[in-house]
Scaffold this motif. Structure first.
Motif, PDB file in Angstrom:
ATOM      1  N   LEU A 196     -37.137  33.340  85.895  1.00 28.75           N
ATOM      2  CA  LEU A 196     -36.326  33.158  84.691  1.00 28.75           C
ATOM      3  C   LEU A 196     -34.893  33.624  84.932  1.00 28.75           C
ATOM      4  O   LEU A 196     -33.927  32.977  84.499  1.00 28.75           O
ATOM      5  CB  LEU A 196     -36.947  33.914  83.515  1.00 28.75           C
ATOM      6  CG  LEU A 196     -38.285  33.373  82.989  1.00 28.75           C
ATOM      7  CD1 LEU A 196     -38.904  34.352  81.999  1.00 28.75           C
ATOM      8  CD2 LEU A 196     -38.115  32.006  82.351  1.00 28.75           C
ATOM      9  N   GLU A 197     -34.730  34.731  85.636  1.00 29.96           N
ATOM     10  CA  GLU A 197     -33.394  35.242  85.943  1.00 29.96           C
ATOM     11  C   GLU A 197     -32.635  34.298  86.862  1.00 29.96           C
ATOM     12  O   GLU A 197     -31.403  34.198  86.789  1.00 29.96           O
ATOM     13  CB  GLU A 197     -33.508  36.634  86.571  1.00 29.96           C
ATOM     14  CG  GLU A 197     -33.995  37.699  85.585  1.00 29.96           C
ATOM     15  CD  GLU A 197     -34.322  39.025  86.271  1.00 29.96           C
ATOM     16  OE1 GLU A 197     -34.162  39.113  87.508  1.00 29.96           O
ATOM     17  OE2 GLU A 197     -34.739  39.961  85.557  1.00 29.96           O
ATOM     18  N   LEU A 198     -33.378  33.576  87.724  1.00 24.93           N
ATOM     19  CA  LEU A 198     -32.742  32.616  88.626  1.00 24.93           C
ATOM     20  C   LEU A 198     -32.320  31.349  87.889  1.00 24.93           C
ATOM     21  O   LEU A 198     -31.453  30.621  88.367  1.00 24.93           O
ATOM     22  CB  LEU A 198     -33.716  32.267  89.765  1.00 24.93           C
ATOM     23  CG  LEU A 198     -33.209  31.372  90.897  1.00 24.93           C
ATOM     24  CD1 LEU A 198     -31.988  32.000  91.585  1.00 24.93           C
ATOM     25  CD2 LEU A 198     -34.327  31.138  91.914  1.00 24.93           C
ATOM     26  N   GLY A 199     -32.931  31.097  86.729  1.00 26.02           N
ATOM     27  CA  GLY A 199     -32.518  29.932  85.947  1.00 26.02           C
ATOM     28  C   GLY A 199     -33.636  29.117  85.341  1.00 26.02           C
ATOM     29  O   GLY A 199     -33.378  28.188  84.568  1.00 26.02           O
ATOM     30  N   ALA A 200     -34.892  29.404  85.689  1.00 23.44           N
ATOM     31  CA  ALA A 200     -36.010  28.659  85.118  1.00 23.44           C
ATOM     32  C   ALA A 200     -36.022  28.802  83.598  1.00 23.44           C
ATOM     33  O   ALA A 200     -35.675  29.850  83.056  1.00 23.44           O
ATOM     34  CB  ALA A 200     -37.329  29.147  85.706  1.00 23.44           C
ATOM     35  N   ASP A 201     -36.416  27.723  82.909  1.00 23.39           N
ATOM     36  CA  ASP A 201     -36.445  27.732  81.451  1.00 23.39           C
ATOM     37  C   ASP A 201     -37.746  28.300  80.898  1.00 23.39           C
ATOM     38  O   ASP A 201     -37.750  28.950  79.844  1.00 23.39           O
ATOM     39  CB  ASP A 201     -36.261  26.294  80.939  1.00 23.39           C
ATOM     40  CG  ASP A 201     -34.910  25.722  81.336  1.00 23.39           C
ATOM     41  OD1 ASP A 201     -33.909  26.075  80.697  1.00 23.39           O
ATOM     42  OD2 ASP A 201     -34.859  24.936  82.311  1.00 23.39           O
ATOM     43  N   ILE A 202     -38.861  28.038  81.579  1.00 21.93           N
ATOM     44  CA  ILE A 202     -40.173  28.515  81.159  1.00 21.93           C
ATOM     45  C   ILE A 202     -40.912  29.016  82.392  1.00 21.93           C
ATOM     46  O   ILE A 202     -40.885  28.364  83.441  1.00 21.93           O
ATOM     47  CB  ILE A 202     -40.999  27.393  80.485  1.00 21.93           C
ATOM     48  CG1 ILE A 202     -40.300  26.897  79.218  1.00 21.93           C
ATOM     49  CG2 ILE A 202     -42.415  27.868  80.161  1.00 21.93           C
ATOM     50  CD1 ILE A 202     -40.991  25.704  78.573  1.00 21.93           C
ATOM     51  N   ALA A 203     -41.588  30.148  82.270  1.00 17.51           N
ATOM     52  CA  ALA A 203     -42.405  30.689  83.356  1.00 17.51           C
ATOM     53  C   ALA A 203     -43.805  30.944  82.828  1.00 17.51           C
ATOM     54  O   ALA A 203     -43.989  31.781  81.937  1.00 17.51           O
ATOM     55  CB  ALA A 203     -41.791  31.966  83.916  1.00 17.51           C
ATOM     56  N   LEU A 204     -44.778  30.217  83.361  1.00 20.29           N
ATOM     57  CA  LEU A 204     -46.163  30.293  82.908  1.00 20.29           C
ATOM     58  C   LEU A 204     -47.000  31.157  83.841  1.00 20.29           C
ATOM     59  O   LEU A 204     -46.774  31.156  85.057  1.00 20.29           O
ATOM     60  CB  LEU A 204     -46.785  28.893  82.856  1.00 20.29           C
ATOM     61  CG  LEU A 204     -46.087  27.833  82.007  1.00 20.29           C
ATOM     62  CD1 LEU A 204     -46.777  26.486  82.200  1.00 20.29           C
ATOM     63  CD2 LEU A 204     -46.066  28.241  80.548  1.00 20.29           C
ATOM     64  N   ASP A 205     -47.975  31.847  83.263  1.00 22.05           N
ATOM     65  CA  ASP A 205     -48.975  32.542  84.066  1.00 22.05           C
ATOM     66  C   ASP A 205     -49.881  31.485  84.693  1.00 22.05           C
ATOM     67  O   ASP A 205     -50.402  30.610  83.985  1.00 22.05           O
ATOM     68  CB  ASP A 205     -49.788  33.483  83.178  1.00 22.05           C
ATOM     69  CG  ASP A 205     -50.709  34.400  83.970  1.00 22.05           C
ATOM     70  OD1 ASP A 205     -51.144  34.013  85.069  1.00 22.05           O
ATOM     71  OD2 ASP A 205     -51.022  35.494  83.463  1.00 22.05           O
ATOM     72  N   THR A 206     -50.065  31.550  86.009  1.00 12.78           N
ATOM     73  CA  THR A 206     -50.882  30.556  86.702  1.00 12.78           C
ATOM     74  C   THR A 206     -52.286  30.472  86.115  1.00 12.78           C
ATOM     75  O   THR A 206     -52.877  29.388  86.056  1.00 12.78           O
ATOM     76  CB  THR A 206     -50.961  30.891  88.198  1.00 12.78           C
ATOM     77  OG1 THR A 206     -49.633  30.914  88.736  1.00 12.78           O
ATOM     78  CG2 THR A 206     -51.785  29.853  88.961  1.00 12.78           C
ATOM     79  N   SER A 207     -52.819  31.595  85.660  1.00 15.93           N
ATOM     80  CA  SER A 207     -54.184  31.615  85.143  1.00 15.93           C
ATOM     81  C   SER A 207     -54.275  31.231  83.673  1.00 15.93           C
ATOM     82  O   SER A 207     -55.368  31.153  83.112  1.00 15.93           O
ATOM     83  CB  SER A 207     -54.801  33.005  85.333  1.00 15.93           C
ATOM     84  OG  SER A 207     -54.054  33.976  84.623  1.00 15.93           O
ATOM     85  N   GLY A 208     -53.139  30.955  83.030  1.00 17.42           N
ATOM     86  CA  GLY A 208     -53.143  30.634  81.614  1.00 17.42           C
ATOM     87  C   GLY A 208     -53.484  29.176  81.337  1.00 17.42           C
ATOM     88  O   GLY A 208     -53.741  28.381  82.252  1.00 17.42           O
ATOM     89  N   ASP A 209     -53.477  28.816  80.077  1.00 14.60           N
ATOM     90  CA  ASP A 209     -53.713  27.441  79.635  1.00 14.60           C
ATOM     91  C   ASP A 209     -52.359  26.736  79.546  1.00 14.60           C
ATOM     92  O   ASP A 209     -51.661  26.829  78.537  1.00 14.60           O
ATOM     93  CB  ASP A 209     -54.419  27.432  78.277  1.00 14.60           C
ATOM     94  CG  ASP A 209     -54.824  26.035  77.829  1.00 14.60           C
ATOM     95  OD1 ASP A 209     -54.168  25.058  78.234  1.00 14.60           O
ATOM     96  OD2 ASP A 209     -55.809  25.921  77.071  1.00 14.60           O
ATOM     97  N   TRP A 210     -51.988  26.035  80.605  1.00 17.36           N
ATOM     98  CA  TRP A 210     -50.661  25.435  80.665  1.00 17.36           C
ATOM     99  C   TRP A 210     -50.432  24.439  79.532  1.00 17.36           C
ATOM    100  O   TRP A 210     -49.360  24.412  78.928  1.00 17.36           O
ATOM    101  CB  TRP A 210     -50.447  24.733  82.004  1.00 17.36           C
ATOM    102  CG  TRP A 210     -50.537  25.605  83.197  1.00 17.36           C
ATOM    103  CD1 TRP A 210     -50.720  26.952  83.230  1.00 17.36           C
ATOM    104  CD2 TRP A 210     -50.439  25.185  84.557  1.00 17.36           C
ATOM    105  NE1 TRP A 210     -50.745  27.400  84.528  1.00 17.36           N
ATOM    106  CE2 TRP A 210     -50.577  26.337  85.359  1.00 17.36           C
ATOM    107  CE3 TRP A 210     -50.258  23.959  85.179  1.00 17.36           C
ATOM    108  CZ2 TRP A 210     -50.538  26.283  86.757  1.00 17.36           C
ATOM    109  CZ3 TRP A 210     -50.209  23.890  86.568  1.00 17.36           C
ATOM    110  CH2 TRP A 210     -50.347  25.046  87.344  1.00 17.36           C
ATOM    111  N   LYS A 211     -51.435  23.618  79.279  1.00 17.97           N
ATOM    112  CA  LYS A 211     -51.285  22.567  78.270  1.00 17.97           C
ATOM    113  C   LYS A 211     -51.023  23.167  76.904  1.00 17.97           C
ATOM    114  O   LYS A 211     -50.136  22.711  76.157  1.00 17.97           O
ATOM    115  CB  LYS A 211     -52.539  21.697  78.252  1.00 17.97           C
ATOM    116  CG  LYS A 211     -52.325  20.330  77.614  1.00 17.97           C
ATOM    117  CD  LYS A 211     -53.484  19.401  77.932  1.00 17.97           C
ATOM    118  CE  LYS A 211     -53.208  18.002  77.409  1.00 17.97           C
ATOM    119  NZ  LYS A 211     -54.302  17.063  77.756  1.00 17.97           N
ATOM    120  N   GLN A 212     -51.762  24.205  76.570  1.00 26.75           N
ATOM    121  CA  GLN A 212     -51.574  24.859  75.276  1.00 26.75           C
ATOM    122  C   GLN A 212     -50.214  25.543  75.202  1.00 26.75           C
ATOM    123  O   GLN A 212     -49.512  25.444  74.192  1.00 26.75           O
ATOM    124  CB  GLN A 212     -52.690  25.877  75.045  1.00 26.75           C
ATOM    125  CG  GLN A 212     -52.576  26.598  73.703  1.00 26.75           C
ATOM    126  CD  GLN A 212     -53.733  27.566  73.477  1.00 26.75           C
ATOM    127  OE1 GLN A 212     -54.793  27.427  74.064  1.00 26.75           O
ATOM    128  NE2 GLN A 212     -53.524  28.566  72.623  1.00 26.75           N
TER     129      GLN A 212
END
Length: 327
Positions: A196-212
């Motif tokens: 996020l500090e480098l510029g990414a807009d969203i950072a997801l936990d790999t183990s999370g529910d990406w679609k949700q």
């Protein structure tokens, strides 16, 4: 001269002959070199082979001597090494004779290297030696995957699973440079924050529910390098007709694919690896235009190369791992 070599199944510091420039070659005195995952796999590929091989694909330094017929470079020029050997112009796939520096050719983990003058480029002036030494392989790989193959445009959204890798950090920077939206994933909260500090807009936990978590966010392009662990999950959030570019597989190489879902969704699947000299020069122009700097996570000495290999193998890094070879 001192070098980090693989010999008879062992990684170690050793002594090798100083290189001499033949026709159309240059000798580069290396200041820095970059460690890549490719270097981790070479010992297993070579097994117990007795001949000493100098590892390493990335490096930056100063022209120490030039061979007959070299007109584009002079002694004292500051240069980076192009590790994509014998691939000159952009093409849909590498040509016959393409190799990557560091096997079977001696690489950059040494005080000097001899190489064709066609395989060096002037060092971008805004980069430090550490930044220049880790640039070419990962940045070229990312540039080709993102732009040549992925055709990313301003305003589109790209998903990058595995936010901490060296290539991923370049992908984030390159995409943001042109005005794209960037989503990354990582198991590490620290790496998500760094992305996020480098510029990414969203950072997801790999183990999370990406679609949700994305909640209807449209993903135009996926740049995949993880493999089985994330490939099908990436497809689940990719829009119909979207592109997925694969340049690596840090987990298992094979994936199960629901072909009916794939063709009904009309996904576009593209493979990519490294890139041509033409694309390398485009990438250098890109980082000069946007004054992009590589993310250097940690710098080791050549004497600590085994420790550096362990560090990268455990994926402790966010960005690139460098070797300082000389002042």
């Amino acid at each position: 001269m001192k070098a980090f070599i693989h010999e008879s199944g062992k990684l170690k510091i050793g002594k090798v002959h100083e290189p001499v420039a033949s026709k159309r070659e240059v000798v580069v005195k290396l200041h820095t070199a970059g460690l890549n995952r490719r270097d981790l796999y070479i010992p297993n590929r070579r097994g117990e082979e007795a001949d000493a091989l100098v590892l390493g694909s990335d490096g930056a330094g100063v022209i120490d001597s030039v061979g007959e017929g070299v007109t584009d470079f002079s002694i004292g020029d500051e240069v980076i090494i192009n590790p994509a050997l014998r691939w000159e112009t952009n093409s849909v796939a590498p040509p016959e004779g393409f190799d990557i520096l560091g096997m079977p050719d001696n690489g950059t983990f040494a005080e000097k290297i001899v190489i064709s003058s066609e395989q060096v480029e002037l060092k971008p002036k805004h980069l430090t030696w550490e930044e220049a030494g880790v640039l070419a392989l990962s940045a070229l790989t990312g540039y080709r995957a993102l732009f040549t193959k992925g055709n990313l445009k301003a305003g589109e959204t790209v998903l990058i699973p595995g936010a901490g890798s060296g290539v991923a950090t370049y992908l984030i920077s390159f995409a943001k440079n042109i005005g794209a939206r960037v989503i990354v994933t990582s198991r590490s909260e620290e790496k998500r924050q760094q992305a996020l500090e480098l510029g990414a807009d969203i950072a997801l936990d790999t183990s999370g529910d990406w679609k949700q978590e994305l909640d209807g966010e449209v993903v135009d392009l996926v740049i995949e390098s993880v493999g089985r662990a994330t490939f099908n999950r990436s497809l689940e959030v990719l829009k119909k007709g979207g592109r997925i570019v694969v340049f690596g597989a840090t987990t298992e190489d094979t994936v199960e694919l629901d072909l009916r879902n794939f063709f009904y969704s009309q996904f576009q699947l593209l493979g990519s690896t490294m890139g041509s000299r033409e694309e390398l020069r485009e990438m250098i122009a890109h980082i000069e235009k946007y004054e992009t700097r590589p993310v250097v996570d940690k710098t080791f000495t050549l004497d600590d190369a085994v420790e550096a290999f362990d560090y990268l193998e455990q994926s402790k890094n966010f960005g690139k791992v460098a070797f300082k070879i000389s002042e």
